[in-house]
Motif scaffolding. Structure first.
Motif, PDB file in Angstrom:
ATOM      1  N   THR A  68       3.486  -8.369   2.387  1.00 11.74           N
ATOM      2  CA  THR A  68       3.699  -6.968   2.760  1.00 11.74           C
ATOM      3  C   THR A  68       2.387  -6.295   3.162  1.00 11.74           C
ATOM      4  O   THR A  68       2.402  -5.238   3.783  1.00 11.74           O
ATOM      5  CB  THR A  68       4.316  -6.172   1.603  1.00 11.74           C
ATOM      6  OG1 THR A  68       3.479  -6.288   0.443  1.00 11.74           O
ATOM      7  CG2 THR A  68       5.711  -6.664   1.277  1.00 11.74           C
ATOM      8  N   LEU A  69       1.250  -6.919   2.816  1.00 15.06           N
ATOM      9  CA  LEU A  69      -0.043  -6.301   3.113  1.00 15.06           C
ATOM     10  C   LEU A  69      -1.086  -7.355   3.465  1.00 15.06           C
ATOM     11  O   LEU A  69      -1.251  -8.344   2.738  1.00 15.06           O
ATOM     12  CB  LEU A  69      -0.538  -5.503   1.895  1.00 15.06           C
ATOM     13  CG  LEU A  69      -1.889  -4.793   2.049  1.00 15.06           C
ATOM     14  CD1 LEU A  69      -1.800  -3.671   3.081  1.00 15.06           C
ATOM     15  CD2 LEU A  69      -2.364  -4.232   0.711  1.00 15.06           C
ATOM     16  N   VAL A  70      -1.767  -7.135   4.567  1.00 17.36           N
ATOM     17  CA  VAL A  70      -2.929  -7.927   4.963  1.00 17.36           C
ATOM     18  C   VAL A  70      -4.138  -6.995   4.967  1.00 17.36           C
ATOM     19  O   VAL A  70      -4.076  -5.889   5.504  1.00 17.36           O
ATOM     20  CB  VAL A  70      -2.727  -8.566   6.351  1.00 17.36           C
ATOM     21  CG1 VAL A  70      -4.054  -9.038   6.923  1.00 17.36           C
ATOM     22  CG2 VAL A  70      -1.758  -9.733   6.267  1.00 17.36           C
ATOM     23  N   ARG A  95      -2.408  -2.109  -5.864  1.00 16.38           N
ATOM     24  CA  ARG A  95      -1.579  -0.922  -6.117  1.00 16.38           C
ATOM     25  C   ARG A  95      -0.768  -0.572  -4.866  1.00 16.38           C
ATOM     26  O   ARG A  95       0.370  -0.102  -4.971  1.00 16.38           O
ATOM     27  CB  ARG A  95      -2.450   0.259  -6.526  1.00 16.38           C
ATOM     28  CG  ARG A  95      -3.208   0.090  -7.826  1.00 16.38           C
ATOM     29  CD  ARG A  95      -2.339  -0.509  -8.923  1.00 16.38           C
ATOM     30  NE  ARG A  95      -1.121   0.249  -9.131  1.00 16.38           N
ATOM     31  CZ  ARG A  95      -0.020  -0.214  -9.704  1.00 16.38           C
ATOM     32  NH1 ARG A  95       0.032  -1.475 -10.104  1.00 16.38           N
ATOM     33  NH2 ARG A  95       1.042   0.559  -9.868  1.00 16.38           N
ATOM     34  N   LEU A  96      -1.331  -0.819  -3.719  1.00 13.94           N
ATOM     35  CA  LEU A  96      -0.593  -0.560  -2.478  1.00 13.94           C
ATOM     36  C   LEU A  96       0.578  -1.528  -2.338  1.00 13.94           C
ATOM     37  O   LEU A  96       1.680  -1.129  -1.931  1.00 13.94           O
ATOM     38  CB  LEU A  96      -1.545  -0.671  -1.287  1.00 13.94           C
ATOM     39  CG  LEU A  96      -1.045  -0.168   0.069  1.00 13.94           C
ATOM     40  CD1 LEU A  96      -0.480   1.240  -0.029  1.00 13.94           C
ATOM     41  CD2 LEU A  96      -2.178  -0.212   1.083  1.00 13.94           C
ATOM     42  N   VAL A  97       0.371  -2.792  -2.682  1.00 13.16           N
ATOM     43  CA  VAL A  97       1.464  -3.766  -2.655  1.00 13.16           C
ATOM     44  C   VAL A  97       2.582  -3.337  -3.601  1.00 13.16           C
ATOM     45  O   VAL A  97       3.772  -3.412  -3.259  1.00 13.16           O
ATOM     46  CB  VAL A  97       0.952  -5.169  -3.024  1.00 13.16           C
ATOM     47  CG1 VAL A  97       2.108  -6.093  -3.405  1.00 13.16           C
ATOM     48  CG2 VAL A  97       0.180  -5.773  -1.856  1.00 13.16           C
ATOM     49  N   ALA A  98       2.235  -2.879  -4.801  1.00 15.31           N
ATOM     50  CA  ALA A  98       3.252  -2.437  -5.760  1.00 15.31           C
ATOM     51  C   ALA A  98       4.063  -1.280  -5.191  1.00 15.31           C
ATOM     52  O   ALA A  98       5.298  -1.243  -5.310  1.00 15.31           O
ATOM     53  CB  ALA A  98       2.591  -2.030  -7.079  1.00 15.31           C
ATOM     54  N   ALA A  99       3.388  -0.326  -4.543  1.00 16.11           N
ATOM     55  CA  ALA A  99       4.097   0.816  -3.949  1.00 16.11           C
ATOM     56  C   ALA A  99       4.962   0.382  -2.772  1.00 16.11           C
ATOM     57  O   ALA A  99       6.064   0.907  -2.566  1.00 16.11           O
ATOM     58  CB  ALA A  99       3.085   1.878  -3.514  1.00 16.11           C
ATOM     59  N   LEU A 100       4.481  -0.586  -1.985  1.00 17.33           N
ATOM     60  CA  LEU A 100       5.271  -1.106  -0.864  1.00 17.33           C
ATOM     61  C   LEU A 100       6.543  -1.777  -1.370  1.00 17.33           C
ATOM     62  O   LEU A 100       7.627  -1.611  -0.785  1.00 17.33           O
ATOM     63  CB  LEU A 100       4.442  -2.103  -0.052  1.00 17.33           C
ATOM     64  CG  LEU A 100       3.389  -1.503   0.872  1.00 17.33           C
ATOM     65  CD1 LEU A 100       2.425  -2.592   1.348  1.00 17.33           C
ATOM     66  CD2 LEU A 100       4.045  -0.825   2.077  1.00 17.33           C
ATOM     67  N   ARG A 101       6.443  -2.532  -2.434  1.00 17.08           N
ATOM     68  CA  ARG A 101       7.627  -3.201  -2.973  1.00 17.08           C
ATOM     69  C   ARG A 101       8.648  -2.191  -3.455  1.00 17.08           C
ATOM     70  O   ARG A 101       9.869  -2.373  -3.269  1.00 17.08           O
ATOM     71  CB  ARG A 101       7.217  -4.150  -4.099  1.00 17.08           C
ATOM     72  CG  ARG A 101       6.477  -5.388  -3.603  1.00 17.08           C
ATOM     73  CD  ARG A 101       5.997  -6.254  -4.742  1.00 17.08           C
ATOM     74  NE  ARG A 101       5.347  -7.459  -4.244  1.00 17.08           N
ATOM     75  CZ  ARG A 101       4.628  -8.285  -4.986  1.00 17.08           C
ATOM     76  NH1 ARG A 101       4.469  -8.039  -6.279  1.00 17.08           N
ATOM     77  NH2 ARG A 101       4.071  -9.364  -4.461  1.00 17.08           N
ATOM     78  N   GLU A 102       8.191  -1.108  -4.077  1.00 14.94           N
ATOM     79  CA  GLU A 102       9.108  -0.059  -4.519  1.00 14.94           C
ATOM     80  C   GLU A 102       9.816   0.564  -3.318  1.00 14.94           C
ATOM     81  O   GLU A 102      11.030   0.777  -3.340  1.00 14.94           O
ATOM     82  CB  GLU A 102       8.337   1.012  -5.297  1.00 14.94           C
ATOM     83  CG  GLU A 102       7.826   0.566  -6.642  1.00 14.94           C
ATOM     84  CD  GLU A 102       8.941   0.343  -7.653  1.00 14.94           C
ATOM     85  OE1 GLU A 102      10.014   0.960  -7.504  1.00 14.94           O
ATOM     86  OE2 GLU A 102       8.741  -0.460  -8.584  1.00 14.94           O
ATOM     87  N   ARG A 117      -7.529 -11.198   4.440  1.00 18.03           N
ATOM     88  CA  ARG A 117      -6.928 -11.692   3.205  1.00 18.03           C
ATOM     89  C   ARG A 117      -5.452 -11.318   3.157  1.00 18.03           C
ATOM     90  O   ARG A 117      -5.084 -10.166   3.420  1.00 18.03           O
ATOM     91  CB  ARG A 117      -7.636 -11.080   1.996  1.00 18.03           C
ATOM     92  CG  ARG A 117      -6.971 -11.415   0.661  1.00 18.03           C
ATOM     93  CD  ARG A 117      -7.488 -10.539  -0.467  1.00 18.03           C
ATOM     94  NE  ARG A 117      -6.637 -10.670  -1.640  1.00 18.03           N
ATOM     95  CZ  ARG A 117      -6.584  -9.775  -2.626  1.00 18.03           C
ATOM     96  NH1 ARG A 117      -7.338  -8.680  -2.577  1.00 18.03           N
ATOM     97  NH2 ARG A 117      -5.767  -9.952  -3.650  1.00 18.03           N
ATOM     98  N   LEU A 118      -4.591 -12.286   2.849  1.00 22.26           N
ATOM     99  CA  LEU A 118      -3.201 -11.999   2.493  1.00 22.26           C
ATOM    100  C   LEU A 118      -3.205 -11.490   1.057  1.00 22.26           C
ATOM    101  O   LEU A 118      -3.533 -12.239   0.136  1.00 22.26           O
ATOM    102  CB  LEU A 118      -2.333 -13.252   2.573  1.00 22.26           C
ATOM    103  CG  LEU A 118      -1.861 -13.755   3.937  1.00 22.26           C
ATOM    104  CD1 LEU A 118      -0.977 -14.988   3.743  1.00 22.26           C
ATOM    105  CD2 LEU A 118      -1.102 -12.693   4.699  1.00 22.26           C
ATOM    106  N   VAL A 119      -2.861 -10.234   0.865  1.00 21.43           N
ATOM    107  CA  VAL A 119      -2.920  -9.672  -0.484  1.00 21.43           C
ATOM    108  C   VAL A 119      -1.783 -10.195  -1.344  1.00 21.43           C
ATOM    109  O   VAL A 119      -1.945 -10.450  -2.536  1.00 21.43           O
ATOM    110  CB  VAL A 119      -2.901  -8.135  -0.431  1.00 21.43           C
ATOM    111  CG1 VAL A 119      -2.933  -7.531  -1.833  1.00 21.43           C
ATOM    112  CG2 VAL A 119      -4.107  -7.624   0.375  1.00 21.43           C
ATOM    113  N   ASP A 120      -0.602 -10.356  -0.743  1.00 18.25           N
ATOM    114  CA  ASP A 120       0.527 -10.929  -1.461  1.00 18.25           C
ATOM    115  C   ASP A 120       1.232 -11.917  -0.539  1.00 18.25           C
ATOM    116  O   ASP A 120       0.820 -12.130   0.598  1.00 18.25           O
ATOM    117  CB  ASP A 120       1.496  -9.836  -1.926  1.00 18.25           C
ATOM    118  CG  ASP A 120       2.128  -9.086  -0.751  1.00 18.25           C
ATOM    119  OD1 ASP A 120       1.452  -8.918   0.289  1.00 18.25           O
ATOM    120  OD2 ASP A 120       3.290  -8.661  -0.864  1.00 18.25           O
TER     121      ASP A 120
END
Length: 298
Positions: free
Chosen positions: A145-147, A82-89, A187-190
């Motif tokens: 965008t997130l580790v 969910r954090l990755v999704a918000a970062l992309r936005e 972990r590389l989340v994305d």
């Protein structure tokens, strides 16, 4: 007067290259606001409680203390995505200088409260693993965008027990930060490591003999010969915010090329970004030849 210890879970995030000189004050303000926005959005999406009084703000870094009854599994199997999704936005609607890439660490432990606030060896420990060199390198040398960094106790007790938390995507790293000597899990989340999809030039510095011809061609390459053109090209590089920039064309180009050569696949990423503006030109063909010579050791 002191109090008994209270158990808490910790989530702490840090903005990559927040202090980089290429960021302006408005960029940093937008990045800070964005950090809060993506965190509160992701927390709400995961039904996690957000209490402003339980947030430690260090400027480019936030630590959130969660109640003892918060399910820890949510922090590693739902929150990262969910954090990755918000970062992309956020990144989609902001200029390069205001975009965000984050490291996030998770841990849990005891916190002591008194009339002045709180103190905790476990909170300090969480900040330390967030600053692990391997965690910073994982983000820097990737398109992510997130580790995510989990302490070893948290990984063993929570992450490893939940297939939905993708425990096999983590790798162990040694952490040596100030007084801390420990193991953590990264972990590389994305995203993916730079150069993962194709053979990449070795991540080594350029010799002057290699650097000179590349810089000379770039200084006459359409879409890269001006500061404005270089700014547009660098927007497509995930590590652009930590490239040192200069006012003069030659010094600026040298700094960009040296920085890209430092990253696995960095020069390839630079040339692919330039290709959008210069495909089919003589200069692009020259750059491809120079890169092929470097990869081949010619």
């Amino acid at each position: 007067m002191g109090s008994d210890a209270v158990h808490r879970s910790f989530v702490v995030v840090d903005v990559e290259s927040y202090g980089d000189l290429t960021r302006t004050s408005p960029h940093r303000t937008a990045a800070r606001n964005g950090m809060y926005q993506v965190m509160t959005t992701a927390f709400a999406d995961c039904d996690l409680p957000w209490d402003d009084d339980a947030v430690d703000d260090a400027g480019d870094c936030l630590m959130v203390l969660l109640p003892a009854d918060t399910p820890k599994g949510v922090l590693v199997d739902r929150l990262p995505e969910r954090l990755v999704a918000a970062l992309r936005e956020h990144n989609h609607v902001h200029a390069a200088g205001a975009r965000l890439r984050l490291r996030m660490a998770v841990h849990s432990g005891e916190v002591h409260y008194d009339e002045h606030g709180k103190t905790s060896a476990e909170m300090i420990f969480t900040y330390r693993i967030l600053d692990a060199a391997e965690a910073k390198r994982a983000l820097r040398d990737s398109t992510a965008t997130l580790v995510l960094i989990a302490s070893d106790p948290f990984y063993q007790a929570v992450t490893r027990q939940r297939p939905s938390a993708r425990p096999d995507d983590y790798r162990p790293v040694d952490v040596q930060v100030k007084e801390i000597r420990t193991r953590a899990w990264v972990r590389l989340v994305d995203g993916r490591p730079l150069g993962a999809d194709r053979p990449a030039a070795p991540a080594r510095g350029l010799t002057l003999a290699e650097l000179g011809p590349i810089v000379e061609v770039l200084l006459r390459t359409p879409g890269f010969e001006t500061r404005e053109g270089r700014d547009l090209v660098l927007r497509d590089l995930p590590f652009a915010t930590i490239i040192g920039r200069h006012g003069a064309d030659r010094q600026d180009t040298v700094s960009i090329v040296r920085a890209c050569a430092h990253y696995p696949g960095g020069l390839e990423a630079l040339l692919e970004a330039i290709r959008f503006y210069a495909d089919g030109t003589t200069e692009m063909a020259e750059l491809d030849t120079l890169l092929a010579q470097r990869v081949g050791g010619v």
